[in-house]
Design a protein around this motif. Sequence first.
Motif, PDB file in Angstrom:
ATOM      1  N   THR A  38       1.043  -0.834  -0.053  1.00 25.40           N
ATOM      2  CA  THR A  38      -0.596  -0.110   0.160  1.00 25.40           C
ATOM      3  C   THR A  38       0.874   1.535   0.242  1.00 25.40           C
ATOM      4  OG1 THR A  38      -0.045  -0.200   2.243  1.00 25.40           O
ATOM      5  CG2 THR A  38      -1.438  -1.150   1.214  1.00 25.40           C
ATOM      6  N   LEU A  39       0.250   2.882  -0.378  1.00 23.78           N
ATOM      7  CA  LEU A  39       1.093   3.638  -0.128  1.00 23.78           C
ATOM      8  C   LEU A  39       1.772   3.812   1.749  1.00 23.78           C
ATOM      9  CD1 LEU A  39      -0.527   6.367  -2.685  1.00 23.78           C
ATOM     10  CD2 LEU A  39       1.519   4.559  -2.552  1.00 23.78           C
ATOM     11  N   ALA A  40       2.028   4.400   1.444  1.00 26.23           N
ATOM     12  CA  ALA A  40       3.233   4.467   2.774  1.00 26.23           C
ATOM     13  C   ALA A  40       1.950   5.419   4.244  1.00 26.23           C
ATOM     14  CB  ALA A  40       4.550   5.264   3.405  1.00 26.23           C
ATOM     15  N   GLY A  41       1.382   5.895   3.395  1.00 23.32           N
ATOM     16  CA  GLY A  41       0.074   6.936   4.003  1.00 23.32           C
ATOM     17  C   GLY A  41      -0.454   8.057   2.934  1.00 23.32           C
ATOM     18  N   SER A  42      -1.131   8.806   4.001  1.00 30.82           N
ATOM     19  CA  SER A  42      -1.942   9.696   3.216  1.00 30.82           C
ATOM     20  C   SER A  42      -1.503  10.946   2.580  1.00 30.82           C
ATOM     21  CB  SER A  42      -3.550  10.702   3.753  1.00 30.82           C
ATOM     22  OG  SER A  42      -2.431  10.952   4.920  1.00 30.82           O
ATOM     23  N   GLU A  43      -0.242  11.321   3.492  1.00 29.98           N
ATOM     24  CA  GLU A  43       0.945  12.374   3.091  1.00 29.98           C
ATOM     25  C   GLU A  43       1.044  11.589   1.775  1.00 29.98           C
ATOM     26  OE1 GLU A  43       3.474   9.849   5.485  1.00 29.98           O
ATOM     27  OE2 GLU A  43       1.172  10.530   5.218  1.00 29.98           O
ATOM     28  N   VAL A  44       1.738  10.265   0.897  1.00 31.62           N
ATOM     29  CA  VAL A  44       2.149  10.358   0.408  1.00 31.62           C
ATOM     30  C   VAL A  44       1.598  10.871  -1.139  1.00 31.62           C
ATOM     31  CG1 VAL A  44       3.078   7.820  -1.140  1.00 31.62           C
ATOM     32  CG2 VAL A  44       3.832   8.534   1.076  1.00 31.62           C
ATOM     33  N   ALA A  45       0.042  10.019  -0.727  1.00 35.22           N
ATOM     34  CA  ALA A  45      -1.216  10.093  -1.365  1.00 35.22           C
ATOM     35  C   ALA A  45      -1.234  11.554  -1.799  1.00 35.22           C
ATOM     36  CB  ALA A  45      -1.811   9.326  -1.234  1.00 35.22           C
ATOM     37  N   ARG A  46      -1.143  12.177  -1.132  1.00 34.95           N
ATOM     38  CA  ARG A  46      -1.486  13.657  -1.529  1.00 34.95           C
ATOM     39  C   ARG A  46      -0.078  13.982  -2.504  1.00 34.95           C
ATOM     40  NH1 ARG A  46      -2.574  14.178   4.260  1.00 34.95           N
ATOM     41  NH2 ARG A  46      -0.687  15.002   4.560  1.00 34.95           N
ATOM     42  N   ALA A  47       1.028  13.955  -2.140  1.00 36.56           N
ATOM     43  CA  ALA A  47       1.960  14.846  -3.106  1.00 36.56           C
ATOM     44  C   ALA A  47       1.770  14.044  -4.324  1.00 36.56           C
ATOM     45  CB  ALA A  47       3.340  14.125  -2.360  1.00 36.56           C
ATOM     46  N   LEU A  48       1.420  12.822  -4.619  1.00 39.18           N
ATOM     47  CA  LEU A  48       1.464  11.801  -5.773  1.00 39.18           C
ATOM     48  C   LEU A  48      -0.323  12.901  -6.632  1.00 39.18           C
ATOM     49  CD1 LEU A  48       1.252   8.363  -5.156  1.00 39.18           C
ATOM     50  CD2 LEU A  48       3.202   9.413  -6.178  1.00 39.18           C
ATOM     51  N   GLU A  49      -1.502  13.394  -5.783  1.00 40.02           N
ATOM     52  CA  GLU A  49      -2.081  13.929  -6.541  1.00 40.02           C
ATOM     53  C   GLU A  49      -1.737  15.175  -6.514  1.00 40.02           C
ATOM     54  OE1 GLU A  49      -6.824  13.688  -7.414  1.00 40.02           O
ATOM     55  OE2 GLU A  49      -4.765  11.929  -6.681  1.00 40.02           O
ATOM     56  N   ALA A  50      -1.067  15.932  -5.889  1.00 41.51           N
ATOM     57  CA  ALA A  50      -0.435  17.130  -6.464  1.00 41.51           C
ATOM     58  C   ALA A  50       0.652  16.960  -7.687  1.00 41.51           C
ATOM     59  CB  ALA A  50       0.018  17.769  -5.314  1.00 41.51           C
ATOM     60  N   LEU A  51       1.521  15.415  -8.176  1.00 41.23           N
ATOM     61  CA  LEU A  51       1.652  15.787  -9.277  1.00 41.23           C
ATOM     62  C   LEU A  51       1.012  15.468 -10.324  1.00 41.23           C
ATOM     63  CD1 LEU A  51       5.450  13.845  -7.532  1.00 41.23           C
ATOM     64  CD2 LEU A  51       4.788  16.081  -8.614  1.00 41.23           C
ATOM     65  N   MET A  52       0.236  14.779 -10.281  1.00 40.30           N
ATOM     66  CA  MET A  52      -0.704  14.191 -10.930  1.00 40.30           C
ATOM     67  C   MET A  52      -1.092  15.717 -11.615  1.00 40.30           C
ATOM     68  SD  MET A  52      -2.692  10.779  -9.783  1.00 40.30           S
ATOM     69  CE  MET A  52      -1.548  10.188  -9.794  1.00 40.30           C
ATOM     70  N   GLY A  53      -1.841  16.487 -10.721  1.00 39.76           N
ATOM     71  CA  GLY A  53      -2.362  17.775 -11.344  1.00 39.76           C
ATOM     72  C   GLY A  53      -1.346  18.851 -12.105  1.00 39.76           C
ATOM     73  N   LEU A  54       0.226  18.362 -11.369  1.00 39.22           N
ATOM     74  CA  LEU A  54       0.928  19.426 -12.324  1.00 39.22           C
ATOM     75  C   LEU A  54       0.769  18.773 -13.272  1.00 39.22           C
ATOM     76  CD1 LEU A  54       3.298  21.847 -12.005  1.00 39.22           C
ATOM     77  CD2 LEU A  54       4.196  19.884 -11.139  1.00 39.22           C
ATOM     78  N   ALA A  55       1.611  17.772 -13.030  1.00 42.24           N
ATOM     79  CA  ALA A  55       1.317  16.986 -14.930  1.00 42.24           C
ATOM     80  C   ALA A  55       0.329  17.289 -15.723  1.00 42.24           C
ATOM     81  CB  ALA A  55       1.713  16.101 -14.419  1.00 42.24           C
ATOM     82  N   ALA A  56      -0.858  17.255 -15.627  1.00 45.59           N
ATOM     83  CA  ALA A  56      -1.661  17.154 -16.072  1.00 45.59           C
ATOM     84  C   ALA A  56      -1.642  19.005 -16.857  1.00 45.59           C
ATOM     85  CB  ALA A  56      -3.169  16.855 -15.372  1.00 45.59           C
TER      86      ALA A  56
END
Length: 229
Positions: free
Chosen positions: A73-91
């Motif tokens: 699993t992801l190590a925690g919600s802070e990892v998920a938040r970082a990935l979601e932010a990177l997805m937003g930047l990439a898009a």
Amino acid sequence: MRHGPDIAALASLIGDPARANILSALMTGTALTAAELAAEAGITAQTASAHLRKLEDGGLIARRVQGRHNYFTLAGSEVARALEALMGLAAGKGYLRTRPGPKDAELRHARVCYNHLAGETGVRMFRALQGQGAFAAAEEGLTLTATGRALIGDFGVDPDALPPSRAPLARECLDWSVRRSHLGGRLGRAMLGAMETQGWLSRLPNTRILRFTAAGQAAFDARFGPAAV
């Protein structure tokens, strides 16, 4: 010698295409095996094992042992938040892998962001609650106002009964597809759980897509307002 966080080391972990695919697959919030993640990343089991070891050593994923099987699993919600932010930047910068199609349209409408509702519906829910005065700014995240407690209570969620966690009760999470905030934190998770319990929506297996029933969409629209035309 420079001091401070080493973002280059973290970026190198996420930047490998196979590891990025593994992390994206875990954004569903579901624990997956090494074989399942290898299939998601399009790599061999042996190669996946090496990538998983790097991600685990880097603190981005966690291993759960159940009998003979290892789940990740992801190590925690802070990892998920970082990935979601990177997805937003990439898009936002046009770094898209494929031309948007029907599946992408469903992802834009409603998807799970680790453990809470994201997409157009998630943003709409958060804006509706904000507009009704449900939240006040706090040092970390958001606090519920008296109005907010009443609104959430009407939805069947008791904020005081939520499991204790280091995660804030409520916080803004930037949505990569809408580029506005949706509701995260323990409250965001509880709201999504309530919608699932009430039968408004269900998770499409092996994806991040949340699919509303016709009755569930009508109930959502009645409570949080219709989608913008």
